[in-house]
Design an enzyme around this catalytic site. Structure first.
Site, PDB file in Angstrom:
ATOM      1  N   CYS A   1       4.113  -5.950  -4.859  1.00 53.51           N
ATOM      2  CA  CYS A   1       2.885  -5.310  -4.368  1.00 53.51           C
ATOM      3  C   CYS A   1       1.928  -4.940  -5.492  1.00 53.51           C
ATOM      4  O   CYS A   1       0.736  -4.762  -5.252  1.00 53.51           O
ATOM      5  CB  CYS A   1       3.225  -4.068  -3.556  1.00 53.51           C
TER       6      CYS A   1
ATOM      7  N   GLN B   1      12.526  -2.536   2.566  1.00 52.53           N
ATOM      8  CA  GLN B   1      11.461  -1.556   2.413  1.00 52.53           C
ATOM      9  C   GLN B   1      11.440  -0.574   3.575  1.00 52.53           C
ATOM     10  O   GLN B   1      11.098   0.611   3.404  1.00 52.53           O
ATOM     11  CB  GLN B   1      10.113  -2.266   2.288  1.00 52.53           C
TER      12      GLN B   1
ATOM     13  N   ARG C   1      -8.601   1.678  12.747  1.00 48.27           N
ATOM     14  CA  ARG C   1      -8.493   1.794  14.197  1.00 48.27           C
ATOM     15  C   ARG C   1      -8.922   3.178  14.674  1.00 48.27           C
ATOM     16  O   ARG C   1      -8.669   4.180  14.016  1.00 48.27           O
ATOM     17  CB  ARG C   1      -7.047   1.557  14.654  1.00 48.27           C
TER      18      ARG C   1
ATOM     19  N   SER D   1       1.700   0.281   6.237  1.00 47.54           N
ATOM     20  CA  SER D   1       0.497  -0.460   5.862  1.00 47.54           C
ATOM     21  C   SER D   1       0.326  -1.674   6.764  1.00 47.54           C
ATOM     22  O   SER D   1       1.300  -2.224   7.278  1.00 47.54           O
ATOM     23  CB  SER D   1       0.582  -0.899   4.404  1.00 47.54           C
TER      24      SER D   1
ATOM     25  N   HIS E   1      -2.911  -3.818   3.408  1.00 49.84           N
ATOM     26  CA  HIS E   1      -2.209  -4.027   2.142  1.00 49.84           C
ATOM     27  C   HIS E   1      -2.013  -5.533   1.950  1.00 49.84           C
ATOM     28  O   HIS E   1      -0.982  -6.083   2.312  1.00 49.84           O
ATOM     29  CB  HIS E   1      -0.864  -3.298   2.183  1.00 49.84           C
TER      30      HIS E   1
ATOM     31  N   CYS F   1       3.955   1.615  -5.196  1.00 49.45           N
ATOM     32  CA  CYS F   1       5.350   1.196  -5.183  1.00 49.45           C
ATOM     33  C   CYS F   1       5.414  -0.319  -5.112  1.00 49.45           C
ATOM     34  O   CYS F   1       4.534  -0.977  -4.556  1.00 49.45           O
ATOM     35  CB  CYS F   1       6.092   1.823  -4.013  1.00 49.45           C
TER      36      CYS F   1
ATOM     37  N   GLY G   1       8.297  -3.942  -5.117  1.00 45.62           N
ATOM     38  CA  GLY G   1       9.640  -4.459  -4.955  1.00 45.62           C
ATOM     39  C   GLY G   1      10.436  -4.372  -6.247  1.00 45.62           C
ATOM     40  O   GLY G   1       9.892  -4.506  -7.334  1.00 45.62           O
TER      41      GLY G   1
END
EC number: 2.3.1.9
Length: 382
Positions: A89, A157, A212, A237, A338, A368, A370
């Site tokens: 990420c 995750q 939204r 996300s 994301h 954060c 992986g």
């Protein structure tokens, strides 16, 4: 050591899953921001030293060194190379670090750092799924060293997000209230035109499609991602399609091309911890970065932390004591998406523009990643 300067930063809108950018080829989505960046700044395209792009699950239209492909798809000079970076990420945030390091060392003068992800076409973990016919069900399968160290347990995750919620005593209602605030802030930012300067419209999409008009009642109807858990899609996300890029140059380049710097890279570091917990590394990484930079969190005017899950950002706030009023002030990934490899420079683009809008001096970004990793970048508005 020499400084590295941010001269410009742009991003595409975030296209929602199956939305307005869903059919755009990854090379063309990356090319869109690259072309705009080059056209805006007047540097001859053959005088760029490198293009560094973050991308995760680099298969299909994202394969073949998408940094180089996107540059060429933009119609730019054959002479400029590109390299693709995967720190999960944090891939494009790491691209910023590599670009700044190249400039600060004197190796390069003009570098673009950015990223691209087409998550409608290439969903998360597509590379792992593609490897299943070859007998590999996950990246750790068959590793004796990994199993001996961490056991034969799934690395997830979603499990990590739930572990964090449990450890920091974050209720489902608290996380949903945080998620609702993310959407509220994003919708307000859009209504006030806060993203207008940083977004390059594409394919008829002029603004982020992902925020939204939701409610606590609507979120309460969703089923948990794990049985008995409190993590739902509402506090995670959003997958999306997007690209982003920043122009990073040396002091010599500022003078040579008569450029005006907008920010200086004040600090960059990356740290890691337990990969099974996976998403907690921003907490120790922030402490490490501030110590290395000789700064306190009180010196930081704004923070962008990637809202991979509400529990990640909320645990970071609990541990650091940083006020929510100064963090993700225009909403985060729960509302704005994301796009994996593009998120790092997407967040930094928003951070830079918000520092300029509010007159703040220092901004900190972390996320954060992986493997239990976390990049931290501190920029100083000039």
């Amino acid at each position: 050591m020499a400084d590295a300067y941010i001269v410009d930063a742009l991003r595409s809108p975030t296209g929602r899953r199956k939305g307005g950018l869903s059919e755009v080829h990854g090379a063309d989505l990356g090319a869109h921001v690259l072309r705009a960046l080059v056209e805006r700044n007047g540097i001859p395209d053959n005088e760029y030293d490198d293009v560094m792009f973050g991308c995760v699950d680099a298969i299909g239209p994202l394969a073949g060194d998408i940094a180089r492909t996107a540059w060429l798809a933009a119609g730019l000079s054959d002479e400029v190379p590109g390299t693709t970076i995967d720190r999960q990420c944090g891939s494009s945030q790491q691209a910023v670090h590599f670009a700044a390091q190249a400039v600060m060392s004197g190796v390069n003068d003009v570098v673009i750092a950015g990223g691209v992800q087409t998550m409608t076409q290439i969903p998360i973990s597509s590379a792992m799924i593609a490897a299943e016919p070859l007998g590999f069900s996950d990246p750790f399968s068959g590793s004796q060293g990994w199993v001996a160290r961490y056991g034969d347990v799934p690395v997830s995750q979603f499990k990590s997000a739930q572990m964090i919620a449990d450890k920091w005593n974050l209720s489902r209602e608290q996380m949903e209230a945080f998620a609702l605030e993310s959407h509220t802030r994003a919708l307000k930012a859009i209504a006030e035109g806060r993203f207008d300067r940083e977004i390059v419209p594409m394919n008829g999409v002029t603004m982020d499609e992902t925020p939204r008009n939701t409610s606590m009642e609507k979120m309460a109807e969703l089923q948990p991602l794990e049985e008995g858990g409190s993590i739902t899609a509402a506090v995670a996300s959003q997958t999306c399609d997007a690209s982003s890029a920043m122009l990073i140059v040396s002091e010599a380049a500022l003078k040579r091309y008569n450029l005006t710097p907008r920010a200086r890279i004040a600090h960059m570091s990356v740290r890691a911890e337990d990969p099974i917990w996976m998403l907690t590394a921003p907490i120790p990484a922030t402490a490490y970065a501030l110590k290395k930079a000789g700064m306190k969190l009180e010196d930081i005017d704004l923070v962008e932390i990637n809202e991979a899950f509400a529990s990640v950002a909320m645990a970071w706030m609990k541990e650091t004591g940083y006020p929510h009023e100064k963090m993700n002030v225009n909403g985060g990934a729960i509302a704005l998406g994301h796009p994996l490899g593009a998120t790092g420079t997407k967040l930094m683009t928003t951070l830079l523009h918000e520092l300029e809008r509010t007159g703040g001096r220092y901004g900190l970004q972390t996320m954060c990643e992986g493997g239990g990793q976390a990049n931290v970048t501190i920029i100083e508005r000039l």
